[in-house]
Enzyme design. Sequence first.
Site, PDB file in Angstrom:
ATOM      1  N   ASP A 214       0.869  -1.180   0.000  1.00 43.59           N
ATOM      2  CA  ASP A 214       0.000   0.000   0.000  1.00 43.59           C
ATOM      3  C   ASP A 214       0.905   1.229   0.000  1.00 43.59           C
ATOM      4  OD1 ASP A 214      -2.184   1.859   0.504  1.00 43.59           O
ATOM      5  OD2 ASP A 214      -3.334   0.166   1.235  1.00 43.59           O
ATOM      6  N   HIS A 248       1.458   2.013  -3.346  1.00 39.49           N
ATOM      7  CA  HIS A 248       0.460   2.886  -3.967  1.00 39.49           C
ATOM      8  C   HIS A 248       0.936   4.329  -4.001  1.00 39.49           C
ATOM      9  CE1 HIS A 248      -3.015  -0.123  -2.939  1.00 39.49           C
ATOM     10  NE2 HIS A 248      -2.066  -0.637  -3.701  1.00 39.49           N
TER      11      HIS A 248
END
Length: 437
Positions: A214, A248
């Site tokens: 993430d 991300h």
Amino acid sequence: SYEIKIETESVSETIEINPLDQSDHTEIIQSAIDRVLDNGLIIINEGIYHVKPLFLKSNITILLKGTLLGSTNRFDYPILDEYLDNLPLGTWEGNVKKMFASLITGIRVSNVKLVGPGSINGNASNANWWINPKVTTPAARPRTIYLNYCNNIQIAGIKVENSPSWTIHPYYSDQLKFIDLKIANPKDSPNTDGCNPESCHEVEIIGCRFSVGDDCIAIKSGKMEMVEKFYRPSSNITIRNCLMENGHGAVVLGSESSGGIRDLDVSNCIFINTDRGLRIKTRRGRGNKTVIDGIVFKNITMKRVLNPFVINMFYFCDEEGKTDYVQSKLKAPVDERTPYIGKFTFQNITCDESIISAGFFYGLPEAKIEKIVFKNVTISMADTNEFGFPAMMNDIEKVNRLGLYFNNVKEIVLNNIIVQNQIGPEIIAHNVDIIKK
């Protein structure tokens, strides 16, 4: 099973731990933590130690030479209640919530050092934490390291990997140093952010390497419901000499930022293969204490970053984020639910082989982004036909090699900005009050 040695006046006691031929080393390590005197040193020697959650105490140093390997049985993880003495204890994504204790848990402790060269392995790849990750069964997933209302903590020189969720989560804590860490989680592991300071003050993240599933670093300060009771911004944060590979976003602010984020300095870093470089996620409903201001990025190199710069005030994650109130591009009343985005400075930055956009900045029509300054920034787009969304919001199209896009910004300053190999204009500006070149 361990020996006690008095070493120096500054270290009142040393407890040395060696691996034993047993399946669970939790008791021996926790006993050492509990019994060591103030300013004591605990040495965990080379070897693999099978552990359940360990709880820190104040005024100790832990020298970790071996590997702490987390239990794969979620029933080995105690559940922390929502509150302790009327202050938040358990948390998940900006709200108070019951959560499993983390492998290393510090609750209201101070003056602690956890130093390497050893490692902490959350062992989530062999457990079931990543299966149905949004389902609470029966509490929020543990982090690997969780610091709750702590002060003067230093974690240095260790590797932290395979986290059940966020890897390192400091919460309402001050004077924190994270130095020379290697944080590694599989690229497809859910919510395995690297380091997420939440409502923290005076944080240094220096010389760390991230590769996660993430965001590499996500700075937060809670949701509006939390801030109404426990207002505390994240402030005075330094990120320097870090490498972010995969994830991300490299450095992300929000989306839970209702307490505000102030005075962030990011410098001398390298971002490789992340979806975004800088990413701001906020929206209507985060509240008027969401003041994000004084953000400086300088001396940064990015390579193969899909979208180097994103400020998105229409972030649509979860059901609330998809409502008409959040996603409407028409002016809404400015009230207690309206966030504020202040000044951002980007200086001495090179972005090579960017793919989706050079930068995407979209403020609210009723609360425009205050000021964006670019100085000595070069963005070269890759020769590719890959399309993607530049931000997570409704009513935008997939793009490829978009230039610098601005919408709802008060002032833009462009000083020696170069965009190369984009499709279409270098600069696209809508509803921008002032552009200085």
